[in-house]
Design a protein around this motif. Sequence first.
Motif, short mmCIF file in Angstrom:
data_model
loop_
_atom_site.label_atom_id
_atom_site.label_comp_id
_atom_site.label_asym_id
_atom_site.label_seq_id
_atom_site.Cartn_x
_atom_site.Cartn_y
_atom_site.Cartn_z
N ASP A 30 0.85 -1.18 0.00
CA ASP A 30 0.00 0.00 0.00
C ASP A 30 0.89 1.23 0.00
N HIS A 31 0.60 2.19 -0.88
CA HIS A 31 1.41 3.42 -0.93
C HIS A 31 1.19 4.31 0.29
N GLU A 385 -1.88 6.29 -7.44
CA GLU A 385 -3.18 6.01 -6.81
C GLU A 385 -4.33 6.69 -7.56
N GLN A 386 -4.05 7.74 -8.28
CA GLN A 386 -5.10 8.50 -8.94
C GLN A 386 -4.78 8.75 -10.41
#
Length: 399
Positions: A30-31, A385-386
């Motif tokens: 997970d970042h 993530e985006q």
Amino acid sequence: MTPAHAGPRARAVLGELWHERLGGFAVSEDHAPHLLAALEWLCRAQDVTGTPGIARGYSLVRHPQFGIRGWQAAYPETTGYIIPTLFLAARHLGWSGLAVRAIQAAHWEIEVQLPNGAVQGGVIGEPPTPAIFNTGQVILGWLAAYHETKGDEFAAAARRAAEYLVSVLDDDGAWRRGNSMFADRRATNYNARTAWALAEAGAVLAEPRYTEAARRALLQVAKQQHENGWFPACCLTDPAEPLLHTVAYAIRGLLEGGRVLGEASLIAAASVAAERIAERVDARGTLPGRFTAAWGPAAKWRCLTGEAQMANIWMRLEAITGEPGWSKPVPRVLQALKATQSRGASDPGIRGGIKGSSPMTGWYGRFEVLNWATKFFADALMRDEQREACARARCGVLA
């Protein structure tokens, strides 16, 4: 093991070196924990200066230039392009305090802006001489602050800076006057990133003179690019074997400048270089810190800043061109970068930040944690993530 009799600073250095020998630090798939640690480091780097400016970095040993260990002075150049990162992170995480910090930093940049509109080279405390590249980077920060707040003071500061850049641009589209003490009167192709900032100013402030000056500067860089995508005159210390960091500056400038100007040829120029570097990512997700003109490795150490920059570039290429596949190296590169981040260090100057080189004995930012390396790392984690959101125009001005 670190010697028990060593002082806390020596233990910190030895501990970092020991982890590097063992292959790095613990990595979360997970970042989020890595991003949070990086942003907390940037907040500490801002708090320690006694101003809203962000410390250049943290030296684990006595720095050869500054003569100190520990936190360094505030750095106007990189504070400028950290401002968009703080705004993005505030939205991304719902952490409103980061936006407050960004606004404070943008006001501080106005306070230290030189009378001629330029931004100084070096850190606060050094002779305040104008620097072309630094000026462009702070323009990106002021434009982000203007976008977020609609504050006329930020638009006015960006306009003064843009006027300065136009005034010292030579007829052939190269900046030779007003470069930093390091560049002297040499035209450096990583100023493509400065031209991107000028293009953004032209678009946001509706000033065609800025747009056309940016176009000339970017076309001048593209004209010098070799057929294989390599850039001459793209490093302060060794133009024959340029640093990945400054090569990435040139690529990003062409890419984003081409996007703003609607110049497909500039995006294509960026694509050629970005593809050559993607081909050099090894199985571990790492890259050499320098390249030869044939894109061969010219250093055994890694330039962590440049690796983070390239991850951002590949994701931006995918968003701008709509071509899938550009982000293929990103997971491996980010995994390797995350392994260099010491999230459990007791020393707050180390904890969460990204070093200049890996191993940290490498030439670039030797024994230093750098604010711009940490910034580009945070950008890349958020972009990953985006990705869909970052295809929008708002993410385009993320510096």
